[in-house]
Design a protein around this motif. Structure first.
Motif, mmCIF file in Angstrom:
data_model
loop_
_atom_site.group_PDB
_atom_site.id
_atom_site.type_symbol
_atom_site.label_atom_id
_atom_site.label_comp_id
_atom_site.label_asym_id
_atom_site.label_seq_id
_atom_site.Cartn_x
_atom_site.Cartn_y
_atom_site.Cartn_z
ATOM 1 N N HIS A 1 0.824 -1.214 0.000
ATOM 2 C CA HIS A 1 0.000 0.000 0.000
ATOM 3 C C HIS A 1 0.855 1.260 0.000
ATOM 4 N N ALA A 2 1.931 1.241 0.775
ATOM 5 C CA ALA A 2 2.777 2.435 0.887
ATOM 6 C C ALA A 2 3.526 2.712 -0.407
ATOM 7 N N THR A 3 3.673 1.705 -1.270
ATOM 8 C CA THR A 3 4.300 1.947 -2.573
ATOM 9 C C THR A 3 3.313 2.594 -3.535
ATOM 10 N N GLN A 4 2.017 2.415 -3.276
ATOM 11 C CA GLN A 4 0.991 2.987 -4.150
ATOM 12 C C GLN A 4 0.617 4.414 -3.753
ATOM 13 N N SER A 5 0.728 4.723 -2.467
ATOM 14 C CA SER A 5 0.312 6.032 -1.969
ATOM 15 C C SER A 5 1.013 7.209 -2.658
ATOM 16 N N PRO A 6 2.330 7.134 -2.954
ATOM 17 C CA PRO A 6 2.966 8.274 -3.634
ATOM 18 C C PRO A 6 2.344 8.609 -4.982
ATOM 19 N N MET A 7 1.778 7.623 -5.681
ATOM 20 C CA MET A 7 1.135 7.917 -6.961
ATOM 21 C C MET A 7 -0.061 8.838 -6.762
ATOM 22 N N MET A 8 -0.815 8.600 -5.691
ATOM 23 C CA MET A 8 -1.970 9.449 -5.416
ATOM 24 C C MET A 8 -1.548 10.757 -4.747
ATOM 25 N N ALA A 9 -0.437 10.717 -4.003
ATOM 26 C CA ALA A 9 0.083 11.953 -3.408
ATOM 27 C C ALA A 9 0.471 12.948 -4.497
ATOM 28 N N ARG A 10 0.806 12.444 -5.682
ATOM 29 C CA ARG A 10 1.181 13.305 -6.796
ATOM 30 C C ARG A 10 -0.033 13.856 -7.540
ATOM 31 N N CYS A 11 -1.237 13.462 -7.099
ATOM 32 C CA CYS A 11 -2.466 13.910 -7.766
ATOM 33 C C CYS A 11 -3.401 14.686 -6.837
ATOM 34 N N MET A 12 -3.071 14.761 -5.545
ATOM 35 C CA MET A 12 -3.944 15.406 -4.572
ATOM 36 C C MET A 12 -3.722 16.916 -4.555
ATOM 37 N N VAL A 13 -4.794 17.677 -4.439
ATOM 38 C CA VAL A 13 -4.684 19.143 -4.427
ATOM 39 C C VAL A 13 -4.807 19.714 -3.023
ATOM 40 N N SER A 14 -5.042 18.853 -2.031
ATOM 41 C CA SER A 14 -5.160 19.322 -0.651
ATOM 42 C C SER A 14 -4.683 18.242 0.309
ATOM 43 N N GLU A 15 -3.910 18.642 1.319
ATOM 44 C CA GLU A 15 -3.461 17.690 2.334
ATOM 45 C C GLU A 15 -4.635 17.132 3.131
ATOM 46 N N LYS A 16 -5.715 17.899 3.215
ATOM 47 C CA LYS A 16 -6.849 17.473 4.023
ATOM 48 C C LYS A 16 -7.637 16.336 3.379
ATOM 49 N N SER A 17 -7.277 15.987 2.145
ATOM 50 C CA SER A 17 -7.895 14.826 1.501
ATOM 51 C C SER A 17 -7.250 13.524 1.971
ATOM 52 N N GLY A 18 -6.189 13.627 2.748
ATOM 53 C CA GLY A 18 -5.402 12.448 3.122
ATOM 54 C C GLY A 18 -6.178 11.402 3.900
ATOM 55 N N ARG A 19 -7.017 11.831 4.863
ATOM 56 C CA ARG A 19 -7.725 10.832 5.682
ATOM 57 C C ARG A 19 -8.720 10.014 4.861
ATOM 58 N N PRO A 20 -9.592 10.640 4.046
ATOM 59 C CA PRO A 20 -10.486 9.796 3.241
ATOM 60 C C PRO A 20 -9.757 8.966 2.189
ATOM 61 N N VAL A 21 -8.671 9.515 1.622
ATOM 62 C CA VAL A 21 -7.975 8.792 0.554
ATOM 63 C C VAL A 21 -7.147 7.647 1.117
ATOM 64 N N PHE A 22 -6.254 7.936 2.070
ATOM 65 C CA PHE A 22 -5.326 6.920 2.558
ATOM 66 C C PHE A 22 -5.924 6.074 3.690
ATOM 67 N N TYR A 23 -6.383 6.730 4.749
ATOM 68 C CA TYR A 23 -6.957 5.979 5.873
ATOM 69 C C TYR A 23 -8.280 5.338 5.452
ATOM 70 N N GLY A 24 -9.107 6.095 4.732
ATOM 71 C CA GLY A 24 -10.422 5.604 4.342
ATOM 72 C C GLY A 24 -10.371 4.430 3.381
ATOM 73 N N ALA A 25 -9.435 4.466 2.428
ATOM 74 C CA ALA A 25 -9.326 3.363 1.466
ATOM 75 C C ALA A 25 -8.939 2.071 2.177
ATOM 76 N N MET A 26 -8.060 2.160 3.185
ATOM 77 C CA MET A 26 -7.649 0.970 3.924
ATOM 78 C C MET A 26 -8.806 0.421 4.758
ATOM 79 N N ILE A 27 -9.585 1.286 5.381
ATOM 80 C CA ILE A 27 -10.738 0.825 6.155
ATOM 81 C C ILE A 27 -11.759 0.161 5.224
ATOM 82 N N THR A 28 -11.951 0.746 4.047
ATOM 83 C CA THR A 28 -12.862 0.140 3.065
ATOM 84 C C THR A 28 -12.373 -1.240 2.663
#
Length: 474
Positions: free
Chosen positions: A247-274
């Motif tokens: 998972h941590a190898t995939q996160s940088p790909m999405m980190a390069r597409c995010m426009v706000s740091e506050k999207s981190g919890r739904p994107v990273f934490y939320g995807a793992m909970i899902t």
């Protein structure tokens, strides 16, 4: 069903409680993200938040939360506990903090982040280790989907045909800009995967099968319990459904597409909970299957096909199977893409040119094809490659957790949230390496002794480093 329902509720509650605590601990702010400051039209590219979540979810939801959970269900209700508490306390925390560190450091790939906090030697080892792991992912996530596709199509479209088609897709998805294929079809695949999980969840409550409850005991129900103890084998089997270094190898790909740091919890934490919810659903469904049919079946694809067709009918079963196919295929293509970015980062090679992308990708694809041919030639080949991948996956999570722990210490934040999971996973990986048939195949007592010793050494080493770090601040 009470245990399943309680566990499902804890998972959802964990996102809104512990997830919010981890977010406050990191403290995202309004700074500009790499998607805006380093936009290149290929990998650094702003995307909508909902689309990033869908892509991240599909990136990380390979065979682990489905096939891994099905295999893990053989160990009994202990599998539910690992999925729930592993996801909340370890997996989602690991994914969020690793992703946010990449975001803070210009979209750095995982080996660069690990090296930043664990030193140059570790960085060099992780560069090689991570690229090899990504190629293993690409290789092992081909045969399963190709086999399922062959079942759904006419006889002349056999497994070999679909293996070739999957590899052609891998090449295109790895080379083209992120918005051309990944950005367009991943949301559709994610919907299929979520439909599958939701359909099975609804049928679980309609059928309300008699499942073992946690208060009945946590005994190991695996038919080969003497060979496969709950600790550490279950914790490696249910990899992506609880914690996964991949998972941590995939996160940088999405980190390069995010426009706000506050999207981190739904994107990273939320995807793992899902993903944990998907794993829990399949663990419960597999438990029902085992109680109805016995535990002799070890082919997870057969179990998936049986459950979906029995519960969702022909049309629903086909849609569900497509979701199962989409998960590993889309994890495989982003594994190759991640490997390309890792190599490009440490070679300092720009990726705007297709020629430069090809220069990196061709050797990777050739190696992956070689591994795949080996797995198809040898009856035990696929199983061996899968087990090596599973252990390497969890070992990578160990290094990531230690790197994040060092970051938290340096930032004077609560490092216990990753220190405890890092110690636990250190014990899991070292014990598994000792006890597994494909490892050193040592006796259980000796393996547990070595695992405990490694945990104590790691804890002592870390605490001595922390003392020196605190003294240097004075």
């Amino acid at each position: 069903m009470w245990t399943f329902t309680i566990c499902l509720g804890i998972l959802i509650t964990g996102y809104f409680t512990y997830g919010r605590y981890i977010e406050r601990l990191f403290a995202p702010d309004g700074r500009q993200t790499p998607a805006l400051t380093k936009a290149d039209g290929v990998d650094f590219m702003p995307l909508p938040g909902w689309k990033i979540f869908m892509i991240q979810f599909l990136n990380i939801a390979g065979l682990g939360p489905i096939f891994g959970a099905i295999m893990g269900a053989k160990f009994g209700t202990a599998s539910y506990l690992w999925i729930v508490f592993g996801s909340i306390l370890a997996g989602a925390t690991h994914d969020y903090l690793a992703g946010m560190l990449s975001l803070r450091h210009g979209g750095e790939s995982l080996p660069e982040i690990i090296g930043r906090y664990l030193g140059m030697t570790t960085k060099q080892v992780m560069r090689v280790f991570t690229v090899v792991l990504m190629i293993l992912v690409g290789a092992v996530f081909v045969a399963g989907p190709a086999g399922l596709l062959a079942k759904l199509t006419p006889g002349y479209l056999n497994e070999t045909f679909w293996i070739i088609m999957v590899f052609v897709y891998y090449i295109l998805a790895t080379l083209l800009p992120v918005d051309k294929i990944i950005g367009k079809i991943y949301p559709l695949f994610a919907i299929a995967l979520l439909f599958m999980a939701l359909g099975i969840l609804v049928m679980l409550y309609i059928h309300c099968p008699s499942l073992p409850e946690i208060w009945d005991g946590l005994r190991n129900t695996n038919p080969q319990a003497d060979v496969f103890p709950i600790f550490p084998v279950m914790f490696v089997s249910i990899a992506c459904g609880a914690i996964s270094g991949f998972h941590a190898t995939q996160s940088p790909m999405m980190a390069r597409c995010m426009v706000s740091e506050k999207s981190g919890r739904p994107v990273f934490y939320g995807a793992m909970i899902t993903e944990g919810i998907v794993a829990l659903i399949w663990a419960a469904a597999a438990t029902y299957f085992y109680h109805e049919n016995g535990m002799g079946e070890s082919n997870a694809a057969v179990i998936v096909d049986s459950i979906t067709r029995d519960w969702l009918g022909t049309v629903g079963g086909v849609l569900a199977i497509l979701g199962v196919i989409a998960a590993p295929v889309t994890s495989g293509d982003t594994a190759f893409r991640s490997a390309r970015l890792i190599v490009a980062d440490f070679m300092k090679v720009g990726q705007k040119s297709v020629r430069l992308r090809l220069m990196i990708c061709i050797p990777m694809f050739l190696l992956a094809i070689g591994l795949l041919l080996y797995s198809l030639r040898d009856a035990e080949g696929f199983g061996k490659i899968w087990r090596y991948f599973a252990w390497a996956n969890q070992a990578l999570a160990v290094f990531t957790l230690w790197a994040v722990t060092v970051y938290l210490v340096r930032e004077r934040k609560n490092y216990w949230v990753t220190f405890i999971p890092a110690l636990f996973m250190t014990g899991v990986c070292t014990t598994y390496l000792c006890i597994a048939p494909e490892g050193m195949n040592l006796s259980h007592s000796l393996s547990y002794g070595i695992g405990c010793m490694c945990v104590f050494v790691a804890a002592g080493w870390f605490l001595m480093w922390r003392r020196r770090e605190c003294e240097n601040r004075k």
